[in-house]
Design a protein around this motif. Structure first.
Motif, PDB file in Angstrom:
ATOM      1  N   LEU A 110       0.909  -1.147   0.035  1.00 19.46           N
ATOM      2  CA  LEU A 110      -0.084  -0.047   0.110  1.00 19.46           C
ATOM      3  C   LEU A 110       0.940   1.271  -0.073  1.00 19.46           C
ATOM      4  N   ILE A 111       1.940   1.155   0.815  1.00 18.80           N
ATOM      5  CA  ILE A 111       2.791   2.408   0.794  1.00 18.80           C
ATOM      6  C   ILE A 111       3.438   2.539  -0.463  1.00 18.80           C
ATOM      7  N   ARG A 112       3.693   1.591  -1.165  1.00 20.69           N
ATOM      8  CA  ARG A 112       4.369   1.508  -2.594  1.00 20.69           C
ATOM      9  C   ARG A 112       3.352   1.907  -3.575  1.00 20.69           C
ATOM     10  N   GLY A 113       2.116   1.726  -3.455  1.00 19.07           N
ATOM     11  CA  GLY A 113       1.299   2.399  -4.304  1.00 19.07           C
ATOM     12  C   GLY A 113       0.917   3.725  -4.266  1.00 19.07           C
ATOM     13  N   LEU A 114       1.052   4.143  -2.878  1.00 17.73           N
ATOM     14  CA  LEU A 114       1.039   5.687  -2.469  1.00 17.73           C
ATOM     15  C   LEU A 114       2.295   6.390  -3.308  1.00 17.73           C
ATOM     16  N   ASN A 115       3.418   5.904  -3.113  1.00 13.61           N
ATOM     17  CA  ASN A 115       4.471   6.566  -3.791  1.00 13.61           C
ATOM     18  C   ASN A 115       4.433   6.495  -5.212  1.00 13.61           C
ATOM     19  N   GLN A 116       3.922   5.410  -5.745  1.00 14.28           N
ATOM     20  CA  GLN A 116       3.621   5.573  -7.340  1.00 14.28           C
ATOM     21  C   GLN A 116       2.719   6.748  -7.628  1.00 14.28           C
ATOM     22  N   TYR A 117       1.524   6.788  -7.019  1.00 11.60           N
ATOM     23  CA  TYR A 117       0.452   7.771  -7.063  1.00 11.60           C
ATOM     24  C   TYR A 117       1.093   9.288  -6.987  1.00 11.60           C
ATOM     25  N   PHE A 118       1.896   9.331  -5.877  1.00  8.27           N
ATOM     26  CA  PHE A 118       2.188  10.847  -5.420  1.00  8.27           C
ATOM     27  C   PHE A 118       3.125  11.147  -6.498  1.00  8.27           C
ATOM     28  N   ALA A 119       4.239  10.122  -7.097  1.00  7.56           N
ATOM     29  CA  ALA A 119       5.246  10.727  -7.923  1.00  7.56           C
ATOM     30  C   ALA A 119       4.741  10.531  -9.435  1.00  7.56           C
ATOM     31  N   LYS A 120       3.689   9.698  -9.757  1.00  6.01           N
ATOM     32  CA  LYS A 120       3.130   9.357 -11.023  1.00  6.01           C
ATOM     33  C   LYS A 120       4.385   8.830 -11.727  1.00  6.01           C
ATOM     34  N   GLN A 121       5.348   8.201 -11.056  1.00  8.02           N
ATOM     35  CA  GLN A 121       6.451   7.233 -11.391  1.00  8.02           C
ATOM     36  C   GLN A 121       6.728   6.088 -10.751  1.00  8.02           C
ATOM     37  N   ILE A 122       7.456   5.086 -11.031  1.00 11.45           N
ATOM     38  CA  ILE A 122       7.856   4.038 -10.447  1.00 11.45           C
ATOM     39  C   ILE A 122       9.008   4.249  -9.411  1.00 11.45           C
ATOM     40  N   VAL A 123       8.694   4.113  -8.228  1.00  8.72           N
ATOM     41  CA  VAL A 123       9.544   4.698  -6.966  1.00  8.72           C
ATOM     42  C   VAL A 123      10.232   3.393  -6.444  1.00  8.72           C
ATOM     43  N   TYR A 124      11.630   3.525  -6.442  1.00 11.02           N
ATOM     44  CA  TYR A 124      12.057   2.552  -5.230  1.00 11.02           C
ATOM     45  C   TYR A 124      12.483   3.251  -4.078  1.00 11.02           C
TER      46      TYR A 124
END
Length: 576
Positions: free
Chosen positions: A429-443
């Motif tokens: 879920l945190i990874r999904g939030l990161n992808q949404y906030f950044a609109k990119q794939i985040v590591y």
């Protein structure tokens, strides 16, 4: 000797058919006697409170939620007298344990001046405890009346505090019960179980038309526990997406699921094409409205929501192959295939097998029989397979996840049941939030949440350990089943329902960001805006997300500005 018989229970269910010219009996106001009552815990809770310790109670909710029915039940239970007709004024008075109780069955039927008088009297009753009220009122009508009169501020404060928070403590002298908070799935299962008790269908067992009766066929399937569980899971999905169906809407829809708008007379008179049409009125078609007229399901929003969970619309190679070829293996698959898709009333007495044979034998090669077969039968038989498959075949073991468009629905319902969010799910879920906030794939190997703007400038980094995860608790006394997860950090909360859970889990697992986005954007953006705060880093330090070609993802970078220029530091370790 067997003969054509009329089942009185079918006639009872038929009264919920809203296509009939007279369906007034689904409204309590027009009911003289109550048959086949659907028991609810909130009804028992209110009756027990009024009997043991009379207090004023206001019941709110939408039209059709059952407010008036509860008022009737309280009256009859406390007086022991059947209420055949409501007083024309809409107000009844009874006495219990020496205290007078005024019952108002529907505030919306009263004139504004009468409503104001009764609310003033209620406020005085709360203070003096000389009498108590039981009021059924739509929330909007109630709050509007309270706002209009400044003298009712004390009552307004008590009412609104309880309306805004389902779990708020209830004052001793006034309890608010909002039926919008009851869960559709609880009532749906009770209706299914009650309606399909064998005692209701004894007449059908002696009717000579039972073999060609789709109504009786539906009963025999709907009484099966596995079918009830799967249907109820769909209603649980409505709960979990905050879609509320009133009691009246549930009764209307489940009546259609049960009988498809048919009557015993329709069954007795059917011949030829009529029999074929009735075969399409099977419960799994009725549930999703595929056997109904085009406008039937559009009348009630909850009906349209159910279609999201239709297993007939999603292609599944293993299931589809089993439907078309499962009888060719010569093993257990063939036996299961014949049980499901052989000569049954809902396969139009073997017509599916006949068309399947013609397709295989290249009958009428000038016609596309394969396309016709897929269009006419495949969605319907997917639904049948979903609800009725009982085998241990590999194709049957994963049908829940593979046949419903919501791939993570089972995970969410499991969380609600166990009242715990697994750490693996938390990280996703945190990874999904990161992808949404950044609109990119985040590591983010530490599973931190990066609150970023559109330029990937980081406002705030929230460590994984800072989050608190809470699962709603069920409340049996109020017919409430848990329906959401709460993610909290520093007092800021994100309420995660099924739609948001599905969206974030899809993003975390490579899903496209536009799927379901319309349903969740406001929730996530509000959460993000609350998290954003002034940058508390030193003026000469910037934190950003920057693309790393080796890792094929955006990673955290720290840029320090000093007298010698810019110094960029990678704050995240490389992949192994």
């Amino acid at each position: 000797m067997m003969q054509n018989l009329i089942n009185p229970f079918v006639k009872f269910v038929k009264q919920y058919d809203i296509s009939m010219s007279d369906y007034t009996k689904i409204f309590d106001e027009y009911t003289e006697t109550v048959q086949y009552e659907v028991e609810s815990e909130i009804n028992k809770t209110i009756i027990n409170l009024m009997r043991s310790k009379p207090s004023s109670i206001i019941i709110t909710g939408n039209a059709g939620d059952g407010k008036t029915r509860i008022c009737r039940n309280v009256y009859e239970n406390l007086t022991g007298v059947q209420l055949e007709k409501w007083d024309p004024k809409g107000i009844e008075e009874i006495k219990i344990n020496g205290k007078k109780i005024r019952i108002i069955k529907d505030f919306s039927e009263l004139q504004d001046n009468v409503i104001n008088q009764e609310l003033v009297r209620l406020q005085n009753a709360i203070a003096n405890q000389n009498e108590c009220y039981l009021i059924a009122a739509n929330e909007g009508k109630l709050t509007h009346a309270l706002v209009k009169n400044p003298e009712l501020k004390a009552l307004y404060d008590i009412v609104t505090s309880q309306l805004s928070d389902r779990t708020a403590p209830k004052p001793q002298n006034l309890h608010i019960y909002n039926l919008l908070h009851t869960s559709s799935s609880i009532y749906a299962l009770k209706i299914l179980q009650e309606w399909n008790k064998e005692g209701n269908w004894k007449t059908c067992g002696a009717c000579k038309q039972q073999r060609k009766c789709i109504i009786y066929h539906n009963h025999n399937k709907l009484k099966e526990k596995n079918v009830q569980v799967l249907i109820n899971r769909i209603y649980r999905s409505l709960d979990a997406s905050q879609t509320h169906m009133t009691m009246r809407e549930l009764l209307i829809q489940l009546a259609y699921v049960q009988i498809g708008g048919l009557s015993c007379e329709d069954i007795h008179q059917a011949k030829g094409e009529a029999l074929q049409e009735q075969a399409c009125k099977v419960y799994y078609e009725n549930l999703f409205g595929h056997s109904a007229s085009a406008d039937f399901f559009e009348k009630i929003p909850g009906f349209m929501e159910i279609k999201k969970y239709d297993p007939g619309l999603l292609s599944n190679s293993k299931v589809d192959d089993f439907i078309f070829n499962g009888d060719l293996s010569g093993d257990d698959s063939a036996e299961e295939h014949d049980r499901l898709f052989g000569v049954n009333i809902d396969t139009e007495y073997g017509y599916f097998k006949q068309e399947l044979y013609q397709y295989r034998s290249l009958y009428k090669t000038d016609e596309n029989l394969g396309l016709a077969l897929a269009n006419n039968w495949l969605p319907r038989l997917r639904r049948k397979y979903y609800f009725e498959s009982k085998s241990s075949l590999p194709v049957a073991t994963s049908n829940e996840k593979s046949m419903i468009a919501f791939k993570f629905r089972q995970d969410f319902l499991k969380i609600l049941k166990n009242e715990m969010v697994d750490p693996v799910i938390q990280k996703s879920l945190i990874r999904g939030l990161n992808q949404y906030f950044a609109k990119q794939i985040v590591y983010s190997p530490t599973n931190a949440l990066y609150v970023v703007n559109e330029n990937l400038f980081i406002y705030r980094i929230i460590e994984f350990s800072s989050f608190r995860w809470n699962v709603e608790k069920k409340d049996r006394d109020l017919d409430y089943a848990a329906s959401s997860i709460c993610l909290e950090v520093d007092g800021i909360q994100l309420k995660i329902n099924l739609l948001l859970f599905e969206y974030l889990m899809r993003l975390a697992n490579g899903g496209l960001p536009h799927i379901l986005s319309d349903d969740v954007e406001i929730l996530i953006n509000n959460f993000k805006n609350k998290l954003i705060r002034s940058n508390d880093n030193k003026d000469n330090i910037l934190e950003i997300l920057k693309y790393n070609q080796t890792q094929d993802a955006y990673v955290l970078r720290q840029i320090t500005v000093n007298g010698q220029g810019l110094n960029e530091v990678d704050l995240e370790p490389e992949f192994d």
